[in-house]
Design an enzyme around this catalytic site. Structure first.
Site, short mmCIF file in Angstrom:
data_model
loop_
_atom_site.label_atom_id
_atom_site.label_comp_id
_atom_site.label_asym_id
_atom_site.label_seq_id
_atom_site.Cartn_x
_atom_site.Cartn_y
_atom_site.Cartn_z
N ASP A 9 0.78 -1.25 0.00
CA ASP A 9 0.00 0.00 0.00
C ASP A 9 0.81 1.30 0.00
OD1 ASP A 9 -1.90 -1.96 0.24
OD2 ASP A 9 -2.83 -1.18 2.05
N ASP A 51 -4.87 -0.66 -1.74
CA ASP A 51 -6.29 -0.52 -1.43
C ASP A 51 -6.95 -0.06 -2.72
OD1 ASP A 51 -6.33 -1.23 1.23
OD2 ASP A 51 -6.82 0.76 1.98
N HIS A 53 -10.67 0.71 -3.26
CA HIS A 53 -12.04 0.73 -2.77
C HIS A 53 -13.02 1.21 -3.84
CE1 HIS A 53 -10.55 -0.36 1.07
NE2 HIS A 53 -9.93 0.77 1.29
N HIS A 62 -16.50 -0.07 5.69
CA HIS A 62 -15.10 0.38 5.87
C HIS A 62 -15.02 1.90 5.91
CE1 HIS A 62 -10.81 -0.36 5.89
NE2 HIS A 62 -10.63 0.39 4.82
N HIS A 79 -10.93 6.89 1.24
CA HIS A 79 -9.54 6.85 0.78
C HIS A 79 -9.38 5.78 -0.30
CE1 HIS A 79 -9.80 3.70 3.86
NE2 HIS A 79 -8.82 3.09 3.21
N LYS A 104 -6.95 -4.86 -3.30
CA LYS A 104 -7.72 -5.40 -2.18
C LYS A 104 -8.74 -4.37 -1.70
CE LYS A 104 -4.11 -4.04 1.14
NZ LYS A 104 -4.81 -3.07 1.97
N CYS A 146 -2.12 -2.41 7.63
CA CYS A 146 -2.04 -3.33 6.49
C CYS A 146 -0.74 -4.12 6.43
CB CYS A 146 -2.31 -2.57 5.19
SG CYS A 146 -4.02 -1.93 5.15
#
Length: 193
Positions: A9, A51, A53, A62, A79, A104, A146
């Protein structure tokens, strides 16, 4: 034995100035770039997670609900929305040696890179095993979230895990120290790059 490196990340939203910027994130991005450039031939797999999203979604709870404050434990500010600037790799992280990009948190909470999939839809553990990897070096952001989750999952998956000291940055000193204890208790080693 075959070794991989997992870069967790290193994204715009997790370095200074990002939605969840971590102090030292940019310096860590530079350090990771130098390390990977110097050691690329030693790694069978260079995997980088992000990440990723979903837009217009709370991503399974989340993201904090409108009108509520995030608790920075289970709920977070918006984010790393897929395709937005914040989800892209930080500019100081050179991705030239990355062999596998892992996404992810696509619509669901996810901390560990082992919860993600490559652009071809493969699970990270599968990629590593197919490459004959037995040892995994882990670096990235954030030590206490993470990175911690990814290290613990790598240990659970049976890999010999090293967290490379100085190539990770945490949100807070206390939670980062606790995460380091938890990771070493699970069998990970912390060693110099």
């Amino acid at each position: 034995m075959s070794r991989a490196i997992l870069i967790v990340d290193v994204q715009n939203d997790f370095v200074e100035g990002g939605a969840l910027g971590v102090t030292g994130g940019t310096e860590v991005a530079r350090g990771i770039s130098h390390h990977v450039a110097a050691h690329a031939t030693e790694y069978a797999v260079v995997a980088a997670s992000r990440d990723w999203h979903a837009a217009d979604s709370d991503n399974g709870g989340h993201f904090h609900a409108p009108g509520e404050e995030p608790d920075f434990n289970r709920t977070w500010p918006v984010h790393c929305v897929s395709g937005d600037h914040g989800s892209e790799y930080a500019p100081d992280f050179d991705t030239g040696h990355v062999t596998h990009h892992v996404r992810k948190g696509m619509g669901v909470p996810a901390y560990s890179a082992f919860e993600g999939v490559t652009e071809q839809g493969e699970a990270l553990a599968t990629v590593l095993r197919e490459a004959g990897v037995t040892e995994v070096d882990v670096v990235g952001i954030a030590t206490d979230y993470c990175v911690r989750a990814s290290v613990l999952d790598a240990c659970r998956e049976g890999f010999d895990v090293r967290l490379l000291f100085g190539l990770h940055a945490g949100v807070a000193e206390g939670t980062s120290a606790a995460a380091l204890e938890e990771m070493t208790a699970a069998g990970a080693r912390v060693s110099a790059p």
